[in-house]
Design a protein around this motif. Structure first.
Motif, PDB file in Angstrom:
ATOM      1  N   ASN A 199      33.591   6.199  54.797  1.00 21.19           N
ATOM      2  CA  ASN A 199      33.727   7.291  55.993  1.00 21.19           C
ATOM      3  C   ASN A 199      33.773   8.542  55.280  1.00 21.19           C
ATOM      4  N   ASN A 232      37.932  13.166  54.626  1.00 17.04           N
ATOM      5  CA  ASN A 232      37.680  13.701  55.664  1.00 17.04           C
ATOM      6  C   ASN A 232      38.169  15.308  55.236  1.00 17.04           C
ATOM      7  N   GLY A 292      30.174   5.773  57.680  1.00 26.02           N
ATOM      8  CA  GLY A 292      30.360   6.623  58.924  1.00 26.02           C
ATOM      9  C   GLY A 292      30.289   8.098  58.428  1.00 26.02           C
ATOM     10  N   MET A 342      45.084   5.690  57.958  1.00 23.88           N
ATOM     11  CA  MET A 342      43.991   5.495  57.109  1.00 23.88           C
ATOM     12  C   MET A 342      44.368   3.864  56.569  1.00 23.88           C
ATOM     13  N   THR A 386      33.920  12.640  56.821  1.00 25.93           N
ATOM     14  CA  THR A 386      33.736  13.317  57.729  1.00 25.93           C
ATOM     15  C   THR A 386      34.109  14.873  57.455  1.00 25.93           C
TER      16      THR A 386
HETATM   17  C1  LIG Z   1      35.867   8.040  60.025  1.00 25.68           C
HETATM   18  O1  LIG Z   1      37.015   8.790  60.004  1.00 25.68           O
HETATM   19  C2  LIG Z   1      37.228   9.637  61.052  1.00 25.68           C
HETATM   20  C3  LIG Z   1      38.497  10.361  60.476  1.00 25.68           C
HETATM   21  O2  LIG Z   1      39.529   9.913  60.055  1.00 25.68           O
HETATM   22  C4  LIG Z   1      37.653   8.780  62.091  1.00 25.68           C
HETATM   23  O3  LIG Z   1      38.009   9.425  63.367  1.00 25.68           O
HETATM   24  C5  LIG Z   1      36.632   7.822  62.532  1.00 25.68           C
HETATM   25  O4  LIG Z   1      36.884   7.032  63.481  1.00 25.68           O
HETATM   26  C6  LIG Z   1      36.173   7.140  61.160  1.00 25.68           C
HETATM   27  N1  LIG Z   1      34.813   6.425  61.434  1.00 25.68           N
HETATM   28  C7  LIG Z   1      34.626   5.222  60.902  1.00 25.68           C
HETATM   29  C8  LIG Z   1      33.493   4.851  61.478  1.00 25.68           C
HETATM   30  O5  LIG Z   1      35.367   4.587  60.420  1.00 25.68           O
END
Ligand SMILES: *[C@@H]1O[C@H](CO)[C@@H](O)[C@H](O)[C@H]1NC(C)=O
Ligand SMILES: *[C@@H]1O[C@H](CO)[C@@H](O)[C@H](O)[C@H]1NC(C)=O
Ligand SMILES: *[C@@H]1O[C@H](CO)[C@@H](O)[C@H](O)[C@H]1NC(C)=O
Length: 416
Positions: free
Chosen positions: A336, A314, A360, A1, A338
């Protein structure tokens, strides 16, 4: 991160040691410490020396620190069984300040008006040394940094480490340390940065860890297990990484009650069960929150909408359900979100707009009607229940300002 929590430490290191960033090992030629006129002798020094206190019967001579540092480092050297890069070849003679990886500074005035060199840091990152730590290292009482990332040290942390009164940063990451949580680290009085990640520690995390005045706690990638101490929220740390262990039980409800400095907390890939506590909403400065790869159930608390600085959320790979709250999707700094591999049953407007905002947003493998890449219907009809998650009585619009009052007035009282 990718948040840059380590910058302050890096700056501290740089300012203390004047090492350059390309010096991967932090080695180099020392950094201009003058040993003074002691002739490199093992301590006797010369000239007049006035003891620190008149009552000291046997005043320690100048360079006594370096002499005891010599003792410490030679004892350690003999406990190092493999040195493929030949780093310890330089660890000969009494001038410990010339040893690779050992850094001195002129910090201490011995009482004679002249500063004496002291060992202020050891940086053996990526030295690939095999061996153990020795109890004599506690003689390095002026050492503020001990960085051993990327070696093959094994065994435990000696009990004498509690005497390292100047130590602020202890980085034992990427080694082969084992045994229970090294509780002696909690006795190091001025420790700020504790990095134990990527080792083989086992057992429970002690409660005292979160009462200690640490700014960074890295325990990830070990074998820690059992419940998290309920006082997790007491920690003043700005980063807490618990990822990739075997921790279980629920995420403490006290989360966020006292620590408003937290920027990043990672619970990912453990065995946590139960709900995400409403108290997460009190982490007013948090940027990264990751609870993925656990067994969490229930809805996402509306209080997440209070995390005005949050960039990365996440929650993937849990058993979360319910509607994804618009309040969460409307967080303005979100980059982001998720939520894949859960049992969410829907989301509305603000969540749909995340794509327009280039946030994201991965909601695959849920139970959202009319969307692609969702779970097959039979799995969704057997979706886990919402658990017993406390839901804040929803008198919308949800008011973050009064979150603490609301939480304190819930039927089950929390004790911060
Ligand atoms: C968003 O977070 C997920 C999980 O940490 C990661 O796998 C993914 O690549 C990220 N996507 C972007 C667009 O940063
Ligand atoms: C340095 O330390 C060693 C062992 O601790 C001791 O034997 C020796 O006398 C000391 N030397 C001086 C000059 O103080
Ligand atoms: C989570 O969901 C899976 C799949 O439905 C189920 O097998 C498991 O028992 C659930 N675990 C919990 C803790 O709810």
């Amino acid at each position: 991160m990718g948040i840059c929590w380590s910058l302050p430490f890096l700056l501290l290191l740089l300012s203390l040691l004047f090492v350059t960033s390309e010096a991967d090992f932090g080695f180099g030629d020392g950094f201009g410490v003058s040993i003074g006129g002691g002739g490199g002798g093992g301590g006797g020094g010369g000239g007049v020396w006035i003891g620190e206190g008149a009552s000291t019967p046997n005043p320690t001579p100048p360079f006594s620190d370096l002499n005891s540092s010599y003792t410490a480092l030679q004892a350690w050297k003999s406990a190092i069984t493999d040195d493929p890069l030949g780093i310890l070849r330089s660890w000969v003679g009494s001038n410990v300040c010339s040893y690779k990886g050992v850094f001195c500074s002129d910090l201490k005035d011995d009482g004679d008006g002249l500063p004496s060199p002291v060992v202020s840091a050891i940086d053996l990152n990526h030295a690939n040394l095999e061996g153990t730590l020795v109890k004599e290292l506690s003689l390095l009482t002026e050492m503020s940094l001990l960085h051993l990332n990327g070696n093959r040290f094994s065994g435990t942390v000696p009990q004498t480490f509690g005497d390292l009164s100047s130590l602020t940063e202890l980085d034992l990451s990427n080694n082969q340390f084992s045994g229970p949580f090294p509780s002696v680290t909690l006795l190091v009085p001025n420790l700020i940065y504790l990095d134990l990640r990527f080792n083989r520690f086992i057992g429970q995390i002690p409660q005292q860890l979160f009462n200690k005045n640490l700014d960074a706690i890295f325990l990830n990638n070990n074998q820690f297990e059992g419940p998290l101490p309920q006082n997790l929220g007491n920690s003043p740390a700005s980063v807490i990484n618990l990822a990739n262990n075997k921790l279980s039980g629920s995420i403490p409800a006290s989360l966020g009650y006292t620590n408003t400095a937290l920027k990043e907390i990672l619970f990912l890939n453990n065995q946590f069960t139960g709900c995400i506590p409403e108290g997460v909403g009190l982490f007013s400065d948090i940027i990264v929150l990751d609870t993925s790869l656990n067994y969490l159930t229930g809805h996402l608390p509306d209080s997440i909408s209070c995390l005005q600085d949050i960039e990365v959320l996440n929650f993937a790979h849990n058993n979360l359900s319910g509607e994804l709250p618009d309040l969460v999707c409307s967080l303005k700094n979100l980059l982001n979100l998720t939520v894949s591999f859960n049992f969410f049953s829907g989301f509305s407007q603000d969540c749909s707009k995340l794509f327009l905002r280039s946030v994201g947003f991965d909601f695959s493998s849920n139970c959202i009607p009319g969307k692609g890449m969702q779970r097959p219907q039979p799995e969704c009809s057997g979706a886990p229940g919402s658990g017993n998650c406390l839901e804040i009585p929803s008198a919308k619009p949800f008011a973050c300002g009064s979150l603490l009052d609301i939480l304190n007035n819930l039927p089950i009282p929390f004790s911060p």
